[in-house]
Design a protein around this motif. Structure first.
Motif, PDB file in Angstrom:
ATOM      1  N   TYR A   1      -8.954 -25.073  24.052  1.00  7.97           N
ATOM      2  CA  TYR A   1      -9.747 -25.161  22.590  1.00  7.97           C
ATOM      3  C   TYR A   1      -9.899 -24.748  21.769  1.00  7.97           C
ATOM      4  O   TYR A   1      -8.697 -24.097  21.079  1.00  7.97           O
ATOM      5  CB  TYR A   1     -10.561 -23.338  23.392  1.00  7.97           C
TER       6      TYR A   1
ATOM      7  N   GLY B   1     -17.796 -26.782   6.767  1.00 13.94           N
ATOM      8  CA  GLY B   1     -19.289 -25.432   6.807  1.00 13.94           C
ATOM      9  C   GLY B   1     -18.747 -24.062   6.417  1.00 13.94           C
ATOM     10  O   GLY B   1     -18.716 -23.550   4.703  1.00 13.94           O
ATOM     11  N   GLY B   2     -18.912 -23.405   7.339  1.00 12.05           N
ATOM     12  CA  GLY B   2     -18.741 -21.459   7.131  1.00 12.05           C
ATOM     13  C   GLY B   2     -16.810 -21.679   6.658  1.00 12.05           C
ATOM     14  O   GLY B   2     -16.602 -20.271   6.324  1.00 12.05           O
ATOM     15  N   GLY B   3     -16.134 -22.424   6.067  1.00 12.17           N
ATOM     16  CA  GLY B   3     -14.927 -22.190   5.556  1.00 12.17           C
ATOM     17  C   GLY B   3     -13.667 -21.314   6.532  1.00 12.17           C
ATOM     18  O   GLY B   3     -12.738 -20.755   6.176  1.00 12.17           O
ATOM     19  N   HIS B   4     -14.395 -21.399   8.129  1.00  9.23           N
ATOM     20  CA  HIS B   4     -13.361 -20.557   8.420  1.00  9.23           C
ATOM     21  C   HIS B   4     -12.036 -20.820   9.772  1.00  9.23           C
ATOM     22  O   HIS B   4     -11.932 -20.346  10.330  1.00  9.23           O
ATOM     23  CB  HIS B   4     -14.518 -19.949   9.589  1.00  9.23           C
ATOM     24  N   SER B   5     -11.898 -22.695   9.203  1.00 10.36           N
ATOM     25  CA  SER B   5     -11.274 -23.529  10.507  1.00 10.36           C
ATOM     26  C   SER B   5     -10.054 -22.731  10.365  1.00 10.36           C
ATOM     27  O   SER B   5      -8.845 -22.470   9.231  1.00 10.36           O
ATOM     28  CB  SER B   5     -11.119 -24.759   9.268  1.00 10.36           C
TER      29      SER B   5
ATOM     30  N   ILE C   1     -18.394 -14.601  17.226  1.00  7.56           N
ATOM     31  CA  ILE C   1     -18.191 -12.737  17.495  1.00  7.56           C
ATOM     32  C   ILE C   1     -18.192 -12.269  16.015  1.00  7.56           C
ATOM     33  O   ILE C   1     -17.930 -10.743  15.937  1.00  7.56           O
ATOM     34  CB  ILE C   1     -17.288 -12.578  18.172  1.00  7.56           C
TER      35      ILE C   1
ATOM     36  N   ILE D   1     -18.231 -20.178  21.683  1.00 10.59           N
ATOM     37  CA  ILE D   1     -18.211 -19.103  22.556  1.00 10.59           C
ATOM     38  C   ILE D   1     -18.447 -17.382  22.149  1.00 10.59           C
ATOM     39  O   ILE D   1     -17.503 -18.226  20.501  1.00 10.59           O
ATOM     40  CB  ILE D   1     -16.754 -18.851  23.367  1.00 10.59           C
TER      41      ILE D   1
ATOM     42  N   HIS E   1      -8.518 -26.855   8.232  1.00 11.20           N
ATOM     43  CA  HIS E   1     -10.025 -27.711   7.795  1.00 11.20           C
ATOM     44  C   HIS E   1     -11.279 -27.937   6.395  1.00 11.20           C
ATOM     45  O   HIS E   1     -11.276 -28.423   7.002  1.00 11.20           O
ATOM     46  CB  HIS E   1     -10.106 -28.672   8.976  1.00 11.20           C
ATOM     47  N   SER E   2     -10.564 -26.142   5.996  1.00  6.81           N
ATOM     48  CA  SER E   2     -11.764 -25.742   5.551  1.00  6.81           C
ATOM     49  C   SER E   2     -11.904 -26.731   4.231  1.00  6.81           C
ATOM     50  O   SER E   2     -12.618 -26.067   3.316  1.00  6.81           O
ATOM     51  CB  SER E   2     -11.726 -24.709   5.495  1.00  6.81           C
TER      52      SER E   2
ATOM     53  N   VAL F   1     -14.912 -31.947   5.631  1.00  5.76           N
ATOM     54  CA  VAL F   1     -16.219 -31.350   5.160  1.00  5.76           C
ATOM     55  C   VAL F   1     -15.845 -29.627   5.567  1.00  5.76           C
ATOM     56  O   VAL F   1     -15.235 -29.239   6.321  1.00  5.76           O
ATOM     57  CB  VAL F   1     -16.688 -31.564   6.153  1.00  5.76           C
TER      58      VAL F   1
ATOM     59  N   GLY G   1     -18.619 -25.596  12.134  1.00 10.15           N
ATOM     60  CA  GLY G   1     -17.915 -26.329  12.649  1.00 10.15           C
ATOM     61  C   GLY G   1     -17.631 -25.064  14.633  1.00 10.15           C
ATOM     62  O   GLY G   1     -17.340 -25.976  14.783  1.00 10.15           O
TER      63      GLY G   1
ATOM     64  N   VAL H   1     -23.350 -32.990   9.328  1.00 14.01           N
ATOM     65  CA  VAL H   1     -24.555 -32.062  10.307  1.00 14.01           C
ATOM     66  C   VAL H   1     -24.930 -31.583   9.037  1.00 14.01           C
ATOM     67  O   VAL H   1     -24.918 -30.743   8.622  1.00 14.01           O
ATOM     68  CB  VAL H   1     -23.989 -31.573  11.435  1.00 14.01           C
TER      69      VAL H   1
ATOM     70  N   GLY I   1     -26.223 -27.215   7.658  1.00 16.40           N
ATOM     71  CA  GLY I   1     -25.169 -27.269   7.675  1.00 16.40           C
ATOM     72  C   GLY I   1     -24.144 -26.215   7.584  1.00 16.40           C
ATOM     73  O   GLY I   1     -22.700 -26.202   7.716  1.00 16.40           O
TER      74      GLY I   1
ATOM     75  N   GLY J   1     -18.963 -20.417  10.530  1.00 10.60           N
ATOM     76  CA  GLY J   1     -19.944 -20.942  10.124  1.00 10.60           C
ATOM     77  C   GLY J   1     -20.349 -21.589  11.234  1.00 10.60           C
ATOM     78  O   GLY J   1     -19.517 -22.016  12.617  1.00 10.60           O
TER      79      GLY J   1
HETATM   80  C1  LIG Z   1     -12.240 -14.766  11.727  1.00 12.07           C
HETATM   81  C2  LIG Z   1     -12.486 -16.075  12.555  1.00 12.07           C
HETATM   82  C3  LIG Z   1     -13.486 -15.706  14.149  1.00 12.07           C
HETATM   83  C4  LIG Z   1     -13.676 -16.253  14.755  1.00 12.07           C
HETATM   84  N1  LIG Z   1     -14.578 -16.027  16.182  1.00 12.07           N
HETATM   85  C5  LIG Z   1     -14.512 -17.200  16.678  1.00 12.07           C
HETATM   86  C6  LIG Z   1     -15.813 -16.834  18.002  1.00 12.07           C
HETATM   87  O1  LIG Z   1     -16.365 -16.279  17.956  1.00 12.07           O
HETATM   88  N2  LIG Z   1     -15.703 -18.445  18.858  1.00 12.07           N
HETATM   89  C7  LIG Z   1     -15.536 -19.389  18.824  1.00 12.07           C
HETATM   90  O2  LIG Z   1     -16.235 -20.583  19.017  1.00 12.07           O
HETATM   91  N3  LIG Z   1     -14.867 -19.955  17.359  1.00 12.07           N
HETATM   92  C8  LIG Z   1     -14.642 -18.644  16.070  1.00 12.07           C
HETATM   93  N4  LIG Z   1     -13.808 -19.154  15.170  1.00 12.07           N
HETATM   94  C9  LIG Z   1     -13.225 -20.288  15.329  1.00 12.07           C
HETATM   95  C10 LIG Z   1     -13.900 -21.647  14.886  1.00 12.07           C
HETATM   96  O3  LIG Z   1     -15.158 -22.318  15.570  1.00 12.07           O
HETATM   97  C11 LIG Z   1     -13.028 -22.640  14.197  1.00 12.07           C
HETATM   98  O4  LIG Z   1     -12.727 -22.103  12.910  1.00 12.07           O
HETATM   99  C12 LIG Z   1     -14.667 -23.329  12.719  1.00 12.07           C
HETATM  100  O5  LIG Z   1     -14.075 -24.743  13.078  1.00 12.07           O
HETATM  101  C13 LIG Z   1     -15.001 -22.507  11.830  1.00 12.07           C
HETATM  102  O6  LIG Z   1     -16.668 -23.678  11.725  1.00 12.07           O
HETATM  103  P1  LIG Z   1     -16.604 -23.062   9.944  1.00 12.07           P
HETATM  104  O7  LIG Z   1     -18.071 -23.861   9.394  1.00 12.07           O
HETATM  105  O8  LIG Z   1     -16.868 -21.517   9.450  1.00 12.07           O
HETATM  106  O9  LIG Z   1     -15.274 -23.998   9.677  1.00 12.07           O
HETATM  107  P2  LIG Z   1     -15.334 -24.785   8.801  1.00 12.07           P
HETATM  108  O10 LIG Z   1     -13.593 -24.485   8.373  1.00 12.07           O
HETATM  109  O11 LIG Z   1     -16.463 -25.155   6.896  1.00 12.07           O
HETATM  110  O12 LIG Z   1     -14.770 -26.111   9.025  1.00 12.07           O
HETATM  111  C14 LIG Z   1     -14.168 -26.927  10.257  1.00 12.07           C
HETATM  112  C15 LIG Z   1     -14.548 -27.778  10.388  1.00 12.07           C
HETATM  113  O13 LIG Z   1     -16.165 -28.017  11.178  1.00 12.07           O
HETATM  114  C16 LIG Z   1     -16.228 -29.503  10.564  1.00 12.07           C
HETATM  115  N5  LIG Z   1     -17.592 -29.190   9.981  1.00 12.07           N
HETATM  116  C17 LIG Z   1     -18.292 -27.731   9.605  1.00 12.07           C
HETATM  117  N6  LIG Z   1     -19.608 -28.245   9.916  1.00 12.07           N
HETATM  118  C18 LIG Z   1     -20.001 -29.554   9.680  1.00 12.07           C
HETATM  119  C19 LIG Z   1     -21.266 -29.684   9.598  1.00 12.07           C
HETATM  120  N7  LIG Z   1     -22.113 -29.212   9.227  1.00 12.07           N
HETATM  121  N8  LIG Z   1     -21.069 -31.337  10.045  1.00 12.07           N
HETATM  122  C20 LIG Z   1     -20.043 -31.765   9.586  1.00 12.07           C
HETATM  123  N9  LIG Z   1     -19.390 -31.053  10.385  1.00 12.07           N
HETATM  124  C21 LIG Z   1     -18.773 -29.600  10.422  1.00 12.07           C
HETATM  125  C22 LIG Z   1     -15.602 -29.700  10.060  1.00 12.07           C
HETATM  126  O14 LIG Z   1     -14.678 -31.243  10.374  1.00 12.07           O
HETATM  127  C23 LIG Z   1     -14.797 -28.769   9.054  1.00 12.07           C
HETATM  128  O15 LIG Z   1     -13.599 -29.224   8.707  1.00 12.07           O
HETATM  129  C24 LIG Z   1     -13.509 -18.487  14.892  1.00 12.07           C
HETATM  130  C25 LIG Z   1     -12.606 -18.136  13.517  1.00 12.07           C
HETATM  131  C26 LIG Z   1     -12.025 -17.270  12.960  1.00 12.07           C
HETATM  132  C27 LIG Z   1     -11.245 -17.727  11.427  1.00 12.07           C
END
Ligand SMILES: Cc1cc2nc3c(=O)[nH]c(=O)nc-3n(C[C@H](O)[C@H](O)[C@H](O)COP(=O)(O)OP(=O)(O)OC[C@H]3O[C@@H](n4cnc5c(N)ncnc54)[C@H](O)[C@@H]3O)c2cc1C
Length: 476
Positions: A429, A84-88, A144, A159, A92-93, A82, A152, A210, A122, A149
């Motif tokens: 974390y 979301g924002g692709g920031h794993s 920050i 934080i 896991h993105s 799954v 995630g 979600v 989501g 996304g």
């Molecule tokens: C540049 C950068 C800055 C960051 N800064 C912070 C920060 O300030 N604070 C902090 O706490 N973390 C931070 N992070 C870490 C970030 O919170 C995690 O990497 C998080 O998983 C990113 O969420 P995403 O939806 O973008 O990622 P994704 O890769 O899209 O999702 C990661 C995983 O989250 C789950 N997921 C995402 N969306 C959903 C959904 N809608 N429903 C169910 N599951 C979902 C899935 O399991 C997915 O595989 C940062 C990461 C990066 C790369």
């Protein structure tokens, strides 16, 4: 052409043209396969170390699309990821050869200013949330970097700049719409599905997809006091202790962090900063600007700054000021973190020594101050677990060339392993973890005594572990 996909078993499966034709007839979003023109772009994720090549991308347009995607995955026992924002950080993105359920077509945000509630689909990013909520002078605690996304980050805790004033992102989550592993649509809040709600506040993407998050928002902005003071890294020995002594006394409105980094030769930065090893003190005051100026003013007087970028700043700008340093898909990253009850003198010594040995200019040592509202939530009240730590040490390995991967990764691991021997060290974390697989020891370090309850919840909602491409909590 039939589409081959990885499954939950070692054997791949083939989706016939007829199956995909029937699927497309209902699906409103995009079905993207390796031969489609959008495919290469769909593979780009934040962490360039994990640019997977999914067998099929389903870019959903709404909740019904997500239900259809889950049904397809379930029927054929497909390996699901799954996005979301692709920031794993942990890769896991995306996935290799499996089914990617991509929520990036679901980024709408609506605000109910009367109730102080923000609803985000989501796949929304924090930039999407800030853009809409700041129209009404509201803010939701996020991260920050504005391209991260909501999904995630919130499900893993969250934080950012407001965790001391208003708690973690997950503490502000009041309700969700979620598609379960068996394809049901569930509306959960503290009265309906309270146990599920508990698990979603920190337990990650283990329990379903979600499709909408509903948050409590707080009055803030449009202008806040934002401080960024850049010192030469050679001065950090005294400055880190001064910052620690100050940070230990600040009110909850202040969130602050110390960073060791090498400034890039970016044309938007003053030339005297280019390629310079620096010690950055950053802080944001969640309150009126005049109070913020007064309270944050000391951090520019701890020594002689190379640059002081502190100023009353539009909140949205403060929320995105780090974005430029995290271009999507360009950095290769491996991060690891550890909580520290206090920033003791031996922790300071370790941080200073390790920061001097950073293996790549883009690799960062990041020390956010925790505590405040985040700490006042009981460890058992949310899946997130224990919040007693005063600080986090996040060792953020970033680099550009695959030839540096082994060296930087090893350094990050060694640094955190050494930090784990400090008496103040406790827990980790998972949102700041680059490890694709987590074992039971890591799960315990993240969730503590909440792990058993999370395992029961996972068993109830996802007994076949369909949602396993995450910081996984396996079912019983
Ligand atoms: C540049 C950068 C800055 C960051 N800064 C912070 C920060 O300030 N604070 C902090 O706490 N973390 C931070 N992070 C870490 C970030 O919170 C995690 O990497 C998080 O998983 C990113 O969420 P995403 O939806 O973008 O990622 P994704 O890769 O899209 O999702 C990661 C995983 O989250 C789950 N997921 C995402 N969306 C959903 C959904 N809608 N429903 C169910 N599951 C979902 C899935 O399991 C997915 O595989 C940062 C990461 C990066 C790369």
């Amino acid at each position: 052409m039939p589409t081959q996909l990885r499954t939950l078993t070692p054997e791949p499966t083939t989706l016939s043209d007829e199956t995909l034709r029937d699927f497309r007839a209902e699906f409103r979003g995009s079905v993207i396969g390796p031969l489609d023109s959008e495919y290469e772009q769909a593979c780009v994720v934040q962490n360039g170390a994990f640019r997977g090549r999914p067998g099929l991308v389903l870019r959903c347009h709404g909740t019904a699309d997500v239900v259809d995607a889950v049904e397809l995955a379930r029927r054929s026992r497909l390996l699901v990821t799954v996005r979301g924002g692709g920031h794993s950080v942990a890769g896991h993105s995306s996935c290799e050869g499996g089914l990617l359920i991509d929520l990036s077509g679901m980024r709408a945000v609506t605000v109910d200013p009367q109730r102080g509630v923000v609803r985000a689909q989501g796949g929304a990013t924090w930039g999407d949330v800030d853009r809409e909520s700041q129209l009404f002078g509201l803010a939701v605690p996020g991260g920050i970097v504005s391209t991260t996304g909501v999904g995630g980050l919130t499900l893993g805790g969250g934080i950012g700049w407001l965790h001391r004033a208003y708690g973690l992102a997950c503490d502000n989550l009041r309700a969700v719409e979620l598609v379960t592993a068996d394809g049901r649509v569930v509306h959960a809040d503290d009265e309906h599905y309270p146990e599920l709600m508990w698990g979603l506040r920190g337990g990650g993407g283990n329990f379903g997809i979600v499709t909408a998050f509903e948050f409590d928002a707080h009055p803030l902005g449009p202008t806040v006091m934002d401080s960024t003071v850049i010192y030469d890294a050679d001065d950090a020995e005294t400055l880190l202790r001064r910052w620690r002594d100050w940070a230990d006394t600040v009110p909850d409105e202040v969130t602050t962090r110390a960073l060791f980094w090498t400034m890039p030769a970016d044309p938007t930065l003053p030339p005297e900063l280019h390629n310079r090893d620096v010690f950055i003190l950053a802080a944001l005051y969640a309150g009126d600007v005049a109070s913020g100026q007064r309270v944050l003013e000391p951090i520019a007087r701890f020594g002689t700054p190379v640059a002081d970028l502190s100023a009353p700043t539009p909140y949205r700008l403060a929320q995105s000021s780090f974005d430029v340093f995290f271009p999507r898909g360009e950095l290769l990253s491996y991060w690891k973190s550890i909580y520290l009850d206090e920033l003791t003198d031996d922790a300071v010594e370790l941080v200073l020594r390790r920061s001097r040995q950073r293996p790549h200019p883009l690799t960062m040592v990041h020390l956010p101050l925790l505590g405040g509202a985040m700490k006042r939530v009981d460890a058992a009240a949310t899946a997130f677990g224990d919040r007693k730590a005063g600080y986090m040490l996040s060792v953020d390995g970033n680099w550009l060339e695959p030839s540096d991967s082994a060296r930087v990764t090893e350094w990050v691991r060694d640094t955190v392993a050494e930090a784990a021997t400090l008496p103040a060290a406790a827990g980790t974390y998972l949102n700041f973890s680059g490890d694709t697989e987590v074992d039971d020891a890591v799960r315990r370090a993240a969730f503590g005594t909440n792990l058993r309850r999370l395992t029961r919840l996972k068993t109830e909602y996802d007994p076949d572990n369909l949602f396993r491409s995450n910081s996984n909590i396996p079912p019983e």
